[in-house]
Design an enzyme around this catalytic site. Structure first.
Site, mmCIF file in Angstrom:
data_model
loop_
_atom_site.group_PDB
_atom_site.id
_atom_site.type_symbol
_atom_site.label_atom_id
_atom_site.label_comp_id
_atom_site.label_asym_id
_atom_site.label_seq_id
_atom_site.Cartn_x
_atom_site.Cartn_y
_atom_site.Cartn_z
ATOM 1 C CG HIS A 1 -7.580 3.102 8.926
ATOM 2 N ND1 HIS A 1 -8.129 2.399 9.964
ATOM 3 C CD2 HIS A 1 -6.260 2.776 8.915
ATOM 4 C CE1 HIS A 1 -7.192 1.671 10.553
ATOM 5 N NE2 HIS A 1 -6.048 1.886 9.939
ATOM 6 C CG ASP B 1 -7.961 3.245 4.216
ATOM 7 O OD1 ASP B 1 -6.734 3.119 4.251
ATOM 8 O OD2 ASP B 1 -8.742 2.277 4.294
ATOM 9 C CD GLN C 1 -3.104 -0.502 2.301
ATOM 10 O OE1 GLN C 1 -3.147 0.575 2.875
ATOM 11 N NE2 GLN C 1 -3.806 -1.543 2.694
#
Length: 403
Positions: free
Chosen positions: A357, A334, A141
């Site tokens: 988040h 998110d 990520q």
């Protein structure tokens, strides 16, 4: 008097007369001048705000690289029981340093403050090794947005946990998040070599990322109708296959309320070659709609929870998103923020009420970029609007064909 008495140790931040063992072994890496003019140019990030976890660290480093902004991040993971860098976070910041040929200071296990000076985003092969069952997906990520703005193809070899608690399972990232990312005009290839479970980890995957010139904005506000329900329910190690069947049955009991179409959930036991050690069970469910929306739900099996219930929980996540007309589920929500912020234009996404988040992601994004967000709430859903900064890949030759 020590010959390095005009320096401070980057690792422990003490005067050189009391250097830590790491600095003694590698003084050129761990020593810094006492009088550092660069300190005045560091962008300060407080890691204790809002979510107070590793997300602030990951996003701050990502934007640091993309905007070429040196940062000092303090109070790292202050909201956690054990503040500071865990093995997963340390591997992440070191991987980010390697990709951009940057400089990283004060980073060691337990550090609650680091300094990061980004360099030029390189292409080639980079390795991120967590050493524990820490999440591979959280490493990916953080590094994906940087890799897609590199000067050429990037290969990431990541090692650690593939299906872990408090993080997306790798299957969720490839089958649910990736299609959503592709709407922005970027993607990645994923090769799962071996799975890694708690507590030893040992998972390995190789990700190939092709750079892009820029990201396009997206509009995802109409969920349409459900056209397909799919998924995987699995066990590994010594766990019996019946657990996977029970999770599948639990999921189907909820999914039948969402649409008339049958849920196609594959049930299987992981081979010893793919999961050489450790026990694990889990389920990942996907939902595709007539407008191309891809929603997901997932759960890991727990010893103190009935397998049927784990399946129900995964399906409830999809049911929750569909009930409010969301085009993006709460877990992908998110992850979209940074893509929206970098895109060249205005993006609009309908989703469930914002998670902490997501609120944290928006906070860090607006703090470090000129992207502006507007949240429109109503009827149980939220529309996230963002005017992106239109980041251009100056590292990539203009005639290069991207994704």
């Amino acid at each position: 008097m020590c010959s390095y008495n005009r320096y401070v140790c980057y690792c422990c931040d003490r005067l050189s007369s009391a250097l830590c063992s790491e600095a003694i072994l590698a003084p050129k890496i761990y020593l810094k001048p006492l009088d550092r003019m660069a300190d005045t140019h560091l962008f300060e990030i407080d890691g204790s705000v809002l979510e107070g976890g590793g997300q602030i660290l990951r996003m701050a480093l990502c934007f640091s690289v993309l905007t070429k902004t040196p940062v000092r991040i303090r109070n790292i993971r202050q909201g956690r029981k054990k503040p500071g860098l865990a093995a997963q976070h340390l591997a992440g910041v070191e991987l980010m340093r390697d990709i951009c040929q940057g400089r990283l200071y004060k980073a060691c296990l337990g550090s609650t403050e680091i300094e990061f000076y980004p360099g030029h985003i390189e292409h080639g092969r980079f390795v991120g090794h967590i050493q524990t069952a820490g999440s591979i997906t959280l490493l990916l990520q953080a590094t994906l947005p940087v890799a897609i703005f590199s000067s050429g193809p990037v290969t990431l070899e990541l090692r650690g946990g593939t299906n872990t608690d408090l993080a997306p399972q790798v299957d969720f990232l490839t089958e649910i998040f990736r299609p959503n990312m592709e709407r922005f005009g970027a993607s990645f290839d994923f090769d799962l070599i071996r799975r890694g479970y708690f507590p030893k980890g040992g998972g390995q995957c190789v990700i190939e990322v092709r750079p892009v010139q820029s990201l396009r904005p997206v509009t995802m506000v109409d969920v349409g109708s459900v056209t397909r329900l799919f998924g995987w329910s699995y066990v590994a190690g010594v766990l019996p296959l019946k657990i996977a069947h029970e999770m599948s049955s639990g999921a189907k009991s909820i999914l039948k309320e969402i649409a008339n179409s049958r849920a196609d959930i594959e049930v299987y036991k992981e081979s010893m070659d793919m999961a050489p050690e450790g026990n694990c069970s889990g389920i990942i469910i996907g939902c595709e709609t007539s407008t191309g929306a891809i929603l997901g739900g997932s759960a890991l099996g727990e010893a103190r929870k009935k397998s049927f219930q784990s399946g129900e929980e995964a399906a409830h996540e999809i049911q929750s998103a569909i009930s409010v007309g969301a085009c993006v589920d709460r877990h992908v929500q998110d992850m979209m923020i940074i893509l929206m912020a970098l895109a060249d234009g205005t993006s609009r996404i309908r989703t469930e009420p914002l998670t902490m988040h997501t609120k944290t992601a928006i906070y860090v994004t607006e703090l470090m970029t000129k992207a502006k967000f507007n949240i429109i709430e109503g009827n149980g859903s939220a529309i996230i609007e963002c005017v992106g900064i239109g980041l251009r890949n100056i590292n990539l030759p203009k005639n290069t064909t991207s994704y």
